[in-house]
Scaffold this active site. Structure first.
Site, PDB file in Angstrom:
ATOM      1  N   LYS A   1       0.890  -1.173   0.000  1.00 45.23           N
ATOM      2  CA  LYS A   1       0.000   0.000   0.000  1.00 45.23           C
ATOM      3  C   LYS A   1       0.924   1.217   0.000  1.00 45.23           C
ATOM      4  O   LYS A   1       1.234   1.798   1.044  1.00 45.23           O
ATOM      5  CB  LYS A   1      -0.921  -0.039   1.227  1.00 45.23           C
ATOM      6  CG  LYS A   1      -2.050   0.968   1.166  1.00 45.23           C
ATOM      7  CD  LYS A   1      -3.067   0.711   2.269  1.00 45.23           C
ATOM      8  CE  LYS A   1      -4.040   1.851   2.439  1.00 45.23           C
ATOM      9  NZ  LYS A   1      -4.874   2.165   1.287  1.00 45.23           N
TER      10      LYS A   1
HETATM   11  C1  PLP Z   1      -6.393   0.014  -3.937  1.00 47.98           C
HETATM   12  C2  PLP Z   1      -7.127  -0.476  -2.731  1.00 47.98           C
HETATM   13  N1  PLP Z   1      -7.713  -1.685  -2.774  1.00 47.98           N
HETATM   14  C3  PLP Z   1      -8.387  -2.174  -1.715  1.00 47.98           C
HETATM   15  C4  PLP Z   1      -8.515  -1.450  -0.545  1.00 47.98           C
HETATM   16  C5  PLP Z   1      -9.250  -2.019   0.623  1.00 47.98           C
HETATM   17  O1  PLP Z   1      -8.366  -2.394   1.641  1.00 47.98           O
HETATM   18  P1  PLP Z   1      -8.792  -2.382   3.155  1.00 47.98           P
HETATM   19  O2  PLP Z   1     -10.021  -3.206   3.260  1.00 47.98           O
HETATM   20  O3  PLP Z   1      -7.647  -2.970   3.884  1.00 47.98           O
HETATM   21  O4  PLP Z   1      -9.042  -0.972   3.530  1.00 47.98           O
HETATM   22  C6  PLP Z   1      -7.916  -0.189  -0.462  1.00 47.98           C
HETATM   23  C7  PLP Z   1      -7.987   0.603   0.767  1.00 47.98           C
HETATM   24  O5  PLP Z   1      -7.111   0.565   1.572  1.00 47.98           O
HETATM   25  C8  PLP Z   1      -7.203   0.300  -1.573  1.00 47.98           C
HETATM   26  O6  PLP Z   1      -6.635   1.513  -1.527  1.00 47.98           O
END
Ligand code: PLP
Length: 319
Positions: free
Chosen positions: A161
Site C-alpha cells: 500500500k
Molecule cells: C487500492 C485499494 N484496494 C483495496 C482497498 C481495501 O483495503 P482495506 O479493506 O484494507 O481498507 C484499499 C484501501 O485501503 C485500496 O486503496
C-alpha cells in the site's frame, strides 16, 4: 471539505500540534512517491471506542515497507501504541479514521541516493463519517469499468500500500467521477477483473461469493479478508479466482469493500443493472454481520476490536 483538524498528530515518536506536523518540500516521498501508509477505522462500540484490526493494518504497513526496503525506525507495537494515543489525545470517542504513514524524508536528492534518506513516520486521526454516504450503503452505487488498467504485476507491487500506487487510483477514480459514476473498476493487465480505485470487489453468482485473487493486481484488503471470514462462518462458499469483465454484468449482486467504503453495494456497472439494480440479500447479510461487529450483534471471535483507553495519560505519548 478539508480534513477536520484535531489537536495532535503523532510524528516521529511524539504528539505534536496538528499544524506543526509538516515536512520539507524536498522530502524524497513528495518527489518519488516513496511512502507506505494505512487507512484504519476506529468505531464507537458498546465497550467504548475500538480500533478495527489494528494489528493487521500495522502488519500490512510493515509488509509494504519491507517490499520497498524502507527502514522502519519504530516497532509494530510502537505504531499500535501511536494509533491508540492519537485517538485518546484527540478525544475521538465517536470513532475515527486513522492514517499511519511512513515515508522517505529529507536527505540527498535523487531517486536512489547513495545514503538512504531518513524515514519519517506519522499517525493522524480525525472524525470521518461515510465515504460514499448512508444512502449509498443501503441503495448502492453506479460504477463503470475504467479505461485505465491496474499496474502490471511486475511493475509496481499491488500488495504494497504505497503512495505511488495511488497515481493509478487517481486516474481510475477521477475518470469515473468525470463520467458521472461513483467509482471505477479497473481490469488487470490480462483483462480480468481487479478492483476499484480504493476498494476490493466482490460479486455474488448463484449464491457463491466471488472475488479476484491476489495475483490480479489487488491490494490484500483487510475488509476483503473480514468479509471472506464472515461469509465462511455463515456457511457461504467463497471463491478467489480470475473473473472475466462480463461477470460484472451477469452477477446477481456486487459490492465494494474497504476501510473507507466498508461494504458498499454496486447497483449498476456501465449503466447495466447488477441483478435487481439494488442491494441484494447476501450483500445486506454481510453488511449486517460486519456492522454487527461494532454494535455488538456479531461476536468478535477473532479479537479484531482493539479497545482504546481514553483515559491513558498523554505522557506515554513519546516513544
Ligand atoms: C487500492 C485499494 N484496494 C483495496 C482497498 C481495501 O483495503 P482495506 O479493506 O484494507 O481498507 C484499499 C484501501 O485501503 C485500496 O486503496
Amino acid at each position: 471539505m478539508p480534513i477536520p483538524a484535531t489537536k495532535f498528530i503523532w510524528f516521529n515518536g511524539k504528539l505534536v500540534p496538528w499544524e506543526k506536523a509538516t515536512v520539507h518540500v524536498l522530502s524524497h516521498a513528495i518527489h518519488y512517491g516513496s511512502s507506505v501508509f494505512e487507512g484504519v477505522r476506529a468505531y464507537q462500540t458498546p465497550g467504548g471506542v475500538a480500533i478495527f484490526r489494528l494489528r493487521d493494518h500495522t502488519q500490512r504497513l510493515f509488509d509494504s515497507a519491507k517490499i520497498y526496503r524502507i527502514a522502519m525506525p519504530f516497532s509494530p507495537e510502537q505504531i499500535n501504541d501511536a494509533c491508540r494515543q492519537v485517538i485518546a489525545a484527540n478525544a475521538l470517542s465517536r470513532g475515527a479514521y486513522l492514517r499511519p504513514i511512513v515515508f522517505r524524508g529529507y536527505g540527498e536528492i535523487g531517486v536512489t541516493p547513495r545514503q538512504d534518506p531518513p524515514t519519517d513516520v506519522a499517525v493522524a486521526a480525525w472524525e470521518w463519517g461515510k465515504y460514499l454516504g448512508h444512502e449509498e450503503e443501503a441503495h448502492g452505487v453506479d460504477a463503470c469499468v475504467s479505461s485505465w488498467s491496474r499496474m502490471a504485476p511486475n511493475t509496481l507491487p499491488a500488495l504494497a500500500k504505497a503512495g505511488g500506487n495511488y497515481l493509478s487510483s487517481q486516474l481510475i477514480g477521477a475518470e469515473a467521477r468525470r463520467l458521472g459514476f461513483a467509482e471505477g473498476i479497473a481490469l488487470a493487465t490480462d483483462g480480468t477483473l481487479s478492483e476499484g480505485s480504493g476498494e476490493n470487489l466482490f460479486l455474488v453468482k448463484d449464491g457463491v461469493l466471488l472475488t479476484p485473487e491476489l495475483a490480479h493486481s489487488v491490494l490484500g484488503g483487510i475488509t476483503r479478508d473480514t468479509v471472506i471470514r464472515l461469509a465462511h462462518e455463515r456457511g457461504m462458499e467463497v471463491k478467489e479466482c480470475a473473473l472475466p469483465r462480463e461477470m460484472l454484468y451477469l452477477a446477481d449482486e456486487a459490492f465494494f469493500t474497504g476501510t473507507a467504503v466498508e461494504i458498499t453495494p454496486i447497483r449498476s456497472v456501465d449503466r447495466l443493472p447488477v441483478g435487481q439494480g439494488k442491494r441484494g440479500p447476501i450483500t445486506e447479510a454481510l453488511q449486517n454481520a460486519f456492522f454487527g461487529l461494532f454494535s455488538g450483534k456479531t461476536a468478535d471471535k477473532w479479537g479484531w476490536l482493539d479497545h482504546v483507553d481514553m483515559a491513558a495519560p498523554r505522557s506515554a505519548a513519546s516513544a
